[in-house]
Structure formats: structure tokens, C-alpha cells
Scaffold this active site. Structure first.
Site, PDB file in Angstrom:
ATOM      1  N   TYR A 215     -11.515  12.937  -7.368  1.00 12.53           N
ATOM      2  CA  TYR A 215     -10.269  12.846  -8.039  1.00 12.53           C
ATOM      3  C   TYR A 215     -10.037  13.433  -9.137  1.00 12.53           C
ATOM      4  CZ  TYR A 215      -9.427  10.308 -11.962  1.00 12.53           C
ATOM      5  OH  TYR A 215      -7.887   9.895 -12.593  1.00 12.53           O
TER       6      TYR A 215
ATOM      7  N   ASP B 166       0.865  -1.033  -0.046  1.00 12.59           N
ATOM      8  CA  ASP B 166      -0.256   0.208  -0.013  1.00 12.59           C
ATOM      9  C   ASP B 166       0.796   1.024  -0.258  1.00 12.59           C
ATOM     10  OD1 ASP B 166      -1.855   1.740   0.835  1.00 12.59           O
ATOM     11  OD2 ASP B 166      -3.088   0.793   1.654  1.00 12.59           O
TER      12      ASP B 166
END
Ligand SMILES: NC(=O)c1ccc[n+]([C@@H]2O[C@H](COP(=O)([O-])OP(=O)(O)OC[C@H]3O[C@@H](n4cnc5c(N)ncnc54)[C@H](O)[C@@H]3O)[C@@H](O)[C@H]2O)c1
Length: 269
Positions: free
Chosen positions: A138, A49
Site C-alpha cells: 500500500y 472502476d
């Protein structure tokens, strides 16, 4: 900068990562792969991650450059975008700075400028310096990534090419995509140019093929040595017959970002 050979590809399990895994080795790159998920058929890929700073630092150690695709690629909650796209990209840049990596190719997006109306009639193509008009959290995270890249160039001499990707899929699937489509082969050409051009500092480019219906200017991409070979027009007749031409009076069809500008926000903020 000597031509990079070893390149870390983040987001290697994703759609674009999978396409680039198939194409970039032909340019002579040795790819190191990273993703949150295992990468099919690639047992050596790093599963990590971007939140894990130590893992990210280890992943960049010894590479010549990074193609940074990892992150959330659609609208999501602010918290999720913050962790993956904003903090995650910061972790990557910090790791690259600490490990002395010279260049990053950053997957930015048309959604950083999604509220920009596309040219009508003979209006000029959208220039790369057009003001930012993110259409989502986003898109906002891509604005952050571009600014982070500028900071790391100005302060630390770490070079970036920020590629505002239109739509990179094997074929365009909507009438809007005819204007912003980047064929996978042109995507690989552009990433190769972004990895090898001299003295890029921080350069923002539009990522598209040489589409007949192009909305934005490819000058800064061509200045890197990018020579697009493809055009979406052969797909146009079928898509227009199915969907009709875009209607600029419809807010969901009036801007570069398409329906992202009108989609309801995803809660919780
Ligand atoms: N495909 C396009 O046409 C397009 C257009 C504009 C911008 N982009 C950008 O290009 C990049 C790749 O796009 P895509 O279509 O392949 O998206 P995708 O969603 O298919 O792939 C993204 C990959 O990133 C990984 N990822 C997500 N969060 C992560 C984290 N915290 N740590 C590590 N890995 C993580 C996911 O597991 C996934 O495999 C994205 O940054 C996207 O925003 C793509």
C-alpha cells in the site's frame, strides 16, 4: 492557473470522500463524484472502476482539477494494489493529461515513509524530503503515485500536490494518531490550499493538524497557504489513560507507520 471551480472527487463514497463532500462545497467547489460503489444520497455520482479507462476519461472531461482519493486504503495483496492504486492512478493521470486538466491533488500517505522512526525527544521533525521507506505494498503504491505525479509535471506540465495524509478522521482514536491526526476541517483547508496555490509544480506536503505531538514538518503545506486550526491534544489525556504512551522499544510503535511496519504480509504476494 485560474482558481478551480469544478473538481472531480474520486473515492467519493469512502471515509475521507464522505467528509470532504460535506466540507468542500463551502469553499465554492462544484464536485463531480466518482467511486466504485454508489455514493449514498448522490444519484448523479459516477459509479466506475479506475480500471475502466474510457469511464475515467469521461469523468475528468471538463473539470478544472481532481482530488484523487480512490483506491485501496490499507494493505492488501500486491495484485489488488497493482490494479486499484498503481494502474488506476496511471489511468487517472493519463485521462487528465489527455483532457487537459491542470491539477491533481493526490492522496498519498504516511505509509510511503512508514519505516521512518519518529523524532525522539528534541530531535527535529521529519522533513518532507525524508527518503521513502514504504511499510507495505500500500505504501509502495503511494510512492509510485508521487513519482508518477513528478513525471507528469516534468514531462507534461500537469501539476500535483501530493498530500501525505496522516489520519483524517473526526477524532483521533489512538495515541499514535495524536501525532499524525488531521481534523476533517483542516483536511478541507489543506485540500483547498492545494487546489488554489499558484505554481505548485509537483509539491509533496504532510497532511496533519497543528498537533502538539506533531512528528513531521508542515513547512511545505504552510507554503501553499495552509493554516491548520486544530490540535489533537484535547484528546490526549483520555487516549493515554486507556492505551499508555507509545513505547519506542516496541517495533510496532517505533515508526511513523505504526503497526503497518510489523503487520504480517497479506498473501498471496
Ligand atoms: N483516511 C485517512 O486517514 C488516510 C490516510 C492516509 C491516506 N489516505 C488515502 O486517502 C484516500 C481515501 O482514504 P479513505 O480513508 O477515504 O479510504 P476508503 O477506503 O474509505 O475509501 C476509498 C474509496 O475508493 C474507492 N475505490 C477503491 N478502489 C477503486 C477503484 N478501483 N475504482 C474506483 N474507486 C475505488 C472505494 O470504493 C472507496 O469508497 C485513499 O487513497 C487513502 O489511501 C487516507
Amino acid at each position: 492557473m485560474p482558481a478551480p471551480r469544478t473538481v472531480l472527487l474520486t473515492g467519493a463514497a469512502g471515509g475521507l470522500g464522505t467528509l470532504m463532500r460535506g466540507l468542500l462545497p463551502d469553499y465554492g467547489y462544484e464536485l463531480r463524484l466518482l467511486d466504485l460503489r454508489p455514493v449514498e444520497g448522490e444519484p448523479d455520482a459516477i459509479v466506475a472502476d479506475l480500471a475502466d479507462r474510457e469511464a475515467v476519461r469521461e469523468a475528468v472531461r471538463g473539470v478544472d482539477a481532481v482530488i484523487h482519493l480512490a483506491g485501496i486504503s490499507l494493505e492488501s495483496s500486491f495484485e489488488k494494489i497493482l490494479a486499484a492504486n498503481i494502474e488506476g492512478t496511471y489511468h487517472l493521470y493519463e485521462a487528465a493529461r489527455e483532457e487537459g486538466v491542470g491539477r491533481i491533488v493526490f492522496a498519498s500517505s504516511n505509509h510511503a515513509v512508514g519505516y521512518t522512526p519518529y523524532p525522539r525527544g528534541d530531535e527535529p521533525l521529519i522533513p518532507v524530503g525524508t527518503p521513502r521507506r514504504p511499510d507495505t505494498f500500500y505504501g509502495l503504491s503511494k510512492c509510485f503515485g508521487e513519482d508518477l505525479a513528478q513525471l507528469y509535471w516534468d514531462k507534461h506540465g500537469l501539476e500535483t500536490v501530493s498530500v501525505r495524509i496522516g489520519s483524517c478522521f473526526p477524532e483521533p482514536t489512538s495515541v499514535r494518531m495524536l501525532s499524525v491526526w488531521m481534523s476533517p476541517a483542516d483536511g478541507a483547508r489543506l485540500f483547498h490550499a492545494a487546489l488554489t496555490a499558484e505554481g505548485v509544480g509537483h509539491t509533496v506536503v504532510h497532511g496533519s493538524s497543528d498537533n502538539t505531538r506533531l512528528w513531521w514538518d508542515l513547512t511545505s503545506a504552510r507554503a501553499l497557504g495552509y493554516e491548520p486550526q486544530d490540535d489533537s491534544e484535547p484528546f490526549a489525556a483520555k487516549l493515554v489513560a486507556e492505551q499508555g504512551e507509545l513505547d519506542p522499544a516496541d517495533p510496532a510503535q517505533a515508526c511513523l507507520g505504526g503497526h503497518f511496519v510489523t503487520d504480517p504480509p497479506i498473501w498471496p504476494y
